[in-house]
Structures are given as structure tokens and as C-alpha cells.
Design an enzyme around this catalytic site. Structure first.
Site, short mmCIF file in Angstrom:
data_model
loop_
_atom_site.label_atom_id
_atom_site.label_comp_id
_atom_site.label_asym_id
_atom_site.label_seq_id
_atom_site.Cartn_x
_atom_site.Cartn_y
_atom_site.Cartn_z
N GLY A 46 -10.83 25.45 25.95
CA GLY A 46 -9.64 24.50 25.99
C GLY A 46 -8.60 24.92 26.97
N CYS A 88 -6.47 32.46 22.87
CA CYS A 88 -5.95 31.53 23.88
C CYS A 88 -5.79 32.38 24.99
CB CYS A 88 -4.56 31.47 23.42
SG CYS A 88 -3.50 30.41 24.43
N LEU A 89 -6.05 31.49 26.13
CA LEU A 89 -6.14 32.02 27.64
C LEU A 89 -4.69 32.38 28.05
CD1 LEU A 89 -8.59 29.22 29.30
CD2 LEU A 89 -9.03 31.80 28.45
N HIS A 130 -5.56 22.88 18.62
CA HIS A 130 -4.93 24.32 19.51
C HIS A 130 -4.38 23.73 20.74
CE1 HIS A 130 -5.07 28.41 21.01
NE2 HIS A 130 -4.92 27.83 22.14
N GLU A 131 -5.00 22.61 21.44
CA GLU A 131 -4.41 22.20 22.77
C GLU A 131 -3.46 21.25 22.42
OE1 GLU A 131 -5.12 23.97 25.24
OE2 GLU A 131 -7.01 25.05 24.11
#
Length: 154
Positions: A46, A88-89, A130-131
């Protein structure tokens, strides 16, 4: 399409609240394309527009059953409970145990401005929430019951 730079958790932009998209233009289409390409390049599931320094309410996810693009997403239903690992990125090398609803229903617009409803359980529900949190300036680290360093399997 272009791969964009993903902001890291120390960047104050990640704490801002994103603005709704008022009109779907070719720039929004390019944003969606770039976000998907960036997410896939980073091996993510995501990505939210604030993560690439665009404070617009736009997210993309793909948990293995195809790309989902949502403009102005909002949670309209949630139930159940799950506790599991999240990464998370924008927070590389860190994983957290986060409690979230196990099922969600999200309403938003597709790239053509048509209203769509996306439902998800398990990982899909987790990714959607999350997003959407990113759009509100919330990181998973704010919600984590515990945090730990990600183990690298080299």
C-alpha cells in the site's frame, strides 16, 4: 509513470492531514500511476499520497488480488478485531504489533470519478486502514502495542 521518493517517518509532511480531491484530472491519473509504480518498486502492499509528499486523499493497495485505487476514501463500516504485524515503507526496518478491526468497508472514488465500495478482511482490512491513517497524519507506530526491528533474512 515515475518512481517517486518515499518520505521517511521524520518528515513533518507525514503528520499533516491530506486535502480531499475536488476534481479528478489527468494529474490525479498520473499520481495514481506513479503511486502504484512506486509501491510495486518498493515491494509494498500500500501507499498513500502523503508518503510521496502529495497532501491529497489518494491511496493505492495491492495485497495480492489486484491493484485498488481509492480517491477520498472513508471507512463506512468496521467490525471484529485482529492483532498482527505491520510495517511501512516510510518506517523502514521497523515492525509493530497493531490492533485493528478485522473487517472494513470503505467508500471512495475510482480514477473515473465513480463511487466504489471496497470491502476487506484480514490483511486487506489492515492495509486499507493503514493507508487511510496516513491521510490523517497517523503512522502505525502511533498505534503499535509494541515495536521491534525487522529481521533481515540475508
Amino acid at each position: 509513470m515515475a518512481i517517486r521518493v518515499i518520505l521517511k517517518d521524520t518528515d513533518p509532511l507525514l503528520r499533516e492531514i491530506s486535502k480531499p480531491v475536488k476534481e479528478i484530472t489527468p494529474r490525479i491519473h498520473k499520481l495514481l500511476d506513479d503511486m502504484a509504480e512506486t509501491m510495486y518498486d518498493a515491494n509494498g502492499v500500500g501507499l498513500a499520497a502523503p508518503q510521496i509528499a502529495i497532501l491529497k486523499r489518494v491511496i493505492v493497495i495491492d495485497v495480492g488480488d489486484g491493484l485498488i485505487e481509492l480517491i477520498n476514501p472513508e471507512v463506512i463500516e468496521k467490525d471484529g478485531e485482529q492483532v498482527g504485524p505491520e510495517g511501512c515503507l516510510s518506517v523502514p526496518g521497523v515492525v509493530g504489533k497493531v490492533k485493528r478491526p478485522n473487517h472494513v468497508k470503505v467508500k471512495g472514488l475510482d480514477r473515473n470519478g465513480q463511487e466504489i465500495i471496497v470491502e476487506g478482511t484480514g490483511l486487506k482490512a489492515r492495509a486499507l486502514l493503514h493507508e487511510i491513517d496516513h491521510l490523517n497524519g497517523v503512522l502505525f507506530t502511533d498505534l503499535a502495542l509494541e515495536l521491534y526491528k525487522e529481521e533481515l533474512n540475508i
